[in-house]
Design a protein around this motif. Structure first.
Motif, PDB file in Angstrom:
ATOM      1  N   UNK A  80       0.750  -1.238   0.043  1.00  0.00           N
ATOM      2  CA  UNK A  80       0.080   0.191   0.065  1.00  0.00           C
ATOM      3  C   UNK A  80       0.849   1.324   0.054  1.00  0.00           C
ATOM      4  N   UNK A  81       0.222   2.360  -0.263  1.00  0.00           N
ATOM      5  CA  UNK A  81       0.758   3.584  -0.132  1.00  0.00           C
ATOM      6  C   UNK A  81       0.271   4.277   0.997  1.00  0.00           C
ATOM      7  N   UNK A  90      -3.275  10.883  -4.746  1.00  0.00           N
ATOM      8  CA  UNK A  90      -3.992  10.140  -5.962  1.00  0.00           C
ATOM      9  C   UNK A  90      -2.797   9.896  -6.791  1.00  0.00           C
ATOM     10  N   UNK A  91      -2.967   8.904  -7.645  1.00  0.00           N
ATOM     11  CA  UNK A  91      -2.045   8.383  -8.724  1.00  0.00           C
ATOM     12  C   UNK A  91      -2.047   9.252  -9.865  1.00  0.00           C
ATOM     13  N   UNK A  92      -0.912   9.532 -10.470  1.00  0.00           N
ATOM     14  CA  UNK A  92      -0.795  10.470 -11.539  1.00  0.00           C
ATOM     15  C   UNK A  92       0.124   9.853 -12.603  1.00  0.00           C
ATOM     16  N   UNK A 611       0.455  -2.946  -7.086  1.00  0.00           N
ATOM     17  CA  UNK A 611       0.178  -1.448  -7.054  1.00  0.00           C
ATOM     18  C   UNK A 611       0.442  -0.766  -8.089  1.00  0.00           C
ATOM     19  N   UNK A 612      -0.437   0.362  -8.760  1.00  0.00           N
ATOM     20  CA  UNK A 612      -1.432   1.016  -7.970  1.00  0.00           C
ATOM     21  C   UNK A 612      -2.800   0.510  -8.346  1.00  0.00           C
ATOM     22  N   UNK A 623       4.614   5.052 -10.918  1.00  0.00           N
ATOM     23  CA  UNK A 623       3.891   6.233 -11.101  1.00  0.00           C
ATOM     24  C   UNK A 623       4.260   7.536 -10.316  1.00  0.00           C
ATOM     25  N   UNK A 624       3.792   8.497 -10.581  1.00  0.00           N
ATOM     26  CA  UNK A 624       3.914   9.881  -9.849  1.00  0.00           C
ATOM     27  C   UNK A 624       2.773  10.024  -8.922  1.00  0.00           C
TER      28      UNK A 624
END
Length: 637
Positions: A80-81, A90-92, A611-612, A623-624
């Motif tokens: 997890x994050x 949020x994942x970008x 993930x993610x 991911x960012x």
């Protein structure tokens, strides 16, 4: 990723920092008091009285009195994050995100082609920066996100993983390397990437130029193909004139051969081997065959300047900054001159800085690059707590024709050997450098190593790493004298002797890597625990868990854990919008093979992490991540 950086290729008997620190620790019984006392202790007794550590207690007007206002998160071994209470994320732009809304779309089975990957966000995000667009409040809601892509995991990249190497697989891997430039905007409370004329990819095949002492037609750079590509982009830098610097790190691992070949002393000093890191590109692409195209490797190991605001601009490799395994290229300004700091990320390597010949504005007004003319220095640390920046200048000291040096270009191509000759101090994997915005102190992360014990690398088996602080002379970063000390020792004090010197009450962390000082002076510290050690009691990392990011107050020495990442991942790259209300952080190589959790395979790419996306038919993706306080406010307060 292999732990080749932990081994090193420095055969010299140059002094090592670990023994120096160990001697000073023993002499002063350091760290019996608070962390703050330890941080100030070395400076107060250093040889310089130049920039005393007490200056660190000052804060800029308007900065919060208490820099760390969040509740610390616990260690984690979950996939997890995690961010503190009162924060949201949020994942970008994960790997494979199309630069344009029209595609090509990400295929979760890894079947995107090389041509499609060239139009998608690359793999394994690393350094990043946010360049604001617009004026006023718009600068905090719209900008260009520039992201490095360090390397690829071939099992996750292709539908059949690392099976037989083919030209198409090499092409796709090259397309997944490099740099992404993408416009992002905040709207409706969410950040999204948007269609933009600025969006583009720089990859392993993008045409590049060379500038400075080493030009593209230098005999050691003459190759069977045109100059192209940037590889293994780790950390970064940002110039005062608004360009981005991408640092080429472990470039040596991409080359190999099955033919007769013996490394020269120069190649051996850079860790070039017949098998490389096992990518096997040479089996399908002669460009990477050491026997067929030997000089191609000399085109890597540089700092690459990219103009994010001009999609037509050719990336330029600035050779005056030297050739080594650049972890980053942190830029500051002193008396109008551009100053660039960078570590050579391998066990037993050195710390460098470059100073432009003249004030950068003056040089640019004359149509000259401030990064093409100047002096490159390497650091020598002394046991007294002082140090000297040694100039890598042809014709001086040992760097003469009699010593086997042809010219300045030769010094820049063989930077490691030139630094060897000057007697630079070996360090435990020098990584990122942060410059404190108020004191000018440098903070240098040393991930881990085995160069001690000596004053600057205090633990002979330094599995946890530490952070060195440097105070340069009163006259600023362009001068050559400095004082140094240890700001923080990482580790788990429950394990001895490796955990010695870690103060009671400090959060558990290990292998500091990325580091950045925000405008208020907080230090954001990111970890890169090797996947061969992550979560393992046998490697003394079981209580530390997954990689993380922490925040530190340099004035008090307080450190708090701010976030933890998923399994197998490194946390790297951090920056905020100008108002500090949005933070961008990268999660690199989630789901990579780990000793603790297993190895991803073609049939089960989710063996370590999912993930993610957590897609039962998908695969992990770098991911960012965008982090904000719920309800607004500066991140970290």
């Amino acid at each position: 990723m292999q732990d080749t950086d932990d081994i090193g290729s420095n055969p010299t008997d140059n002094p090592a920092l670990a023994a120096m620190i160990d001697a000073r620790v023993s002499r002063r019984s350091l760290l019996r008091g608070s962390m703050a006392a330890a941080a100030v202790g070395f400076f107060s007794g250093g040889a310089l009285g130049a920039r005393p550590a007490a200056a660190a207690v000052g804060q800029r007007p308007g900065a919060p009195r208490q820099l760390l206002g969040f509740s610390e998160v616990p260690t984690s071994a979950a996939d997890t994050f995690v961010v503190p209470p009162g924060y949201e994320y949020e994942v970008l732009i994960p790997w494979g995100t199309p630069l344009s809304p029209t595609g090509p779309a990400w295929r979760k089975d890894g079947s995107n082609t090389a041509a499609e990957q060239e139009r998608q966000v690359g793999m394994h995000h690393d350094g990043l920066h946010f360049f604001p667009l617009g004026d006023g409040p718009e600068r905090n809601r719209r900008g260009l996100l520039v992201v490095n892509h360090e390397y690829v995991d071939q099992v996750l990249l292709n539908p059949d993983g690392a099976a037989t190497m083919t030209p198409d697989k090499v092409a796709k891997a090259l397309a997944a390397h490099g740099v992404t430039v993408v416009e992002v905007r905040l709207a409706g409370g969410r950040w999204r990437h948007v269609e933009s004329r600025y969006n583009r990819r720089i990859t392993g095949t993008t045409p590049v130029a060379f500038s400075g002492p080493v030009t593209a037609d230098h005999p050691m750079l003459r190759s069977n193909n045109a100059p192209m590509g940037t590889l293994n982009n780790c950390g970064h830098g940002v110039t005062p004139w608004g360009t981005y610097l991408a640092a080429e790190e472990n470039w040596n691992g991409y080359f190999g051969t099955d033919s007769a070949w013996t490394p020269t002393p120069h190649e051996a000093r850079y860790g070039v081997t017949r098998g490389g890191f096992g990518y096997n590109w040479h089996k399908a692409a002669p460009r990477f065959d050491l026997a067929a195209n030997r000089n191609e490797l000399n085109r890597f190991g540089w700092v690459v300047e990219i103009d994010p605001f001009d999609p037509t601009a050719t990336p330029v490799k600035r050779t005056a900054l030297g050739r080594f395994k650049h972890e980053g290229a942190t830029v500051t300004e002193e008396r109008g001159r551009a100053v660039v700091y960078g570590g050579d990320d391998e066990n037993g390597e050195y710390l460098y800085k470059f100073v432009s010949a003249k004030p950068w504005r003056q040089m640019r007004a004359r149509g000259r690059s401030p990064l093409d003319e100047g002096t490159l220095y390497v650091a020598r640390f002394d046991a007294s707590g002082s140090g000297t920046w040694l100039p890598l200048e042809w014709g001086t000291g040992p760097l003469t024709p009699a010593g086997g040096w042809a010219d300045q270009a030769d010094v820049m191509i063989r930077t490691r050997q030139a630094a060897d000759a000057l007697g630079a101090t070996k360090l435990d994997r020098p990584e990122w450098v942060a410059v404190h915005p108020h004191t000018g102190h440098l903070f240098v992360t040393l991930t881990n190593g085995s160069n001690g014990p000596d004053p600057a690398n205090p633990r002979g088996n330094n599995v946890y790493g530490h952070i060195v602080r440097i105070a340069e002379a009163r006259d600023g970063n362009t001068w050559t004298e400095f004082g140094w000390d240890v700001f923080a020792f990482a580790g788990d004090p429950g394990y001895q002797p490796e955990g010695r010197l870690v103060p009671a009450g400090q959060p558990l962390f290990g292998s500091p890597d990325g580091i950045w000082a925000d405008p208020d002076g907080r230090l954001w510290i990111q970890t890169d625990i090797s996947n061969s050690a992550q979560n393992l009691a046998s490697r003394k990392y079981d209580r530390i868990g997954n990689n993380m990011m922490l925040a530190a107050d340099p004035a008090t020495g307080e450190i708090r854990r701010f976030l933890t990442g998923p399994r197998g991942a490194e946390i790297t790259g951090v920056v905020t919008t100008p108002d500090q209300e949005t933070m961008f952080v990268n999660v690199q190589h989630p789901g990579e093979a780990t000793t603790a959790w297993g190895t991803p395979t073609v049939s089960n790419p989710r063996a370590v992490s999912n993930w993610p996306d957590y897609d039962p038919a998908g695969r992990p993706r770098a991911a960012t991540v965008v982090i904000r306080k719920t309800g607004g406010g500066k991140v970290g307060t």
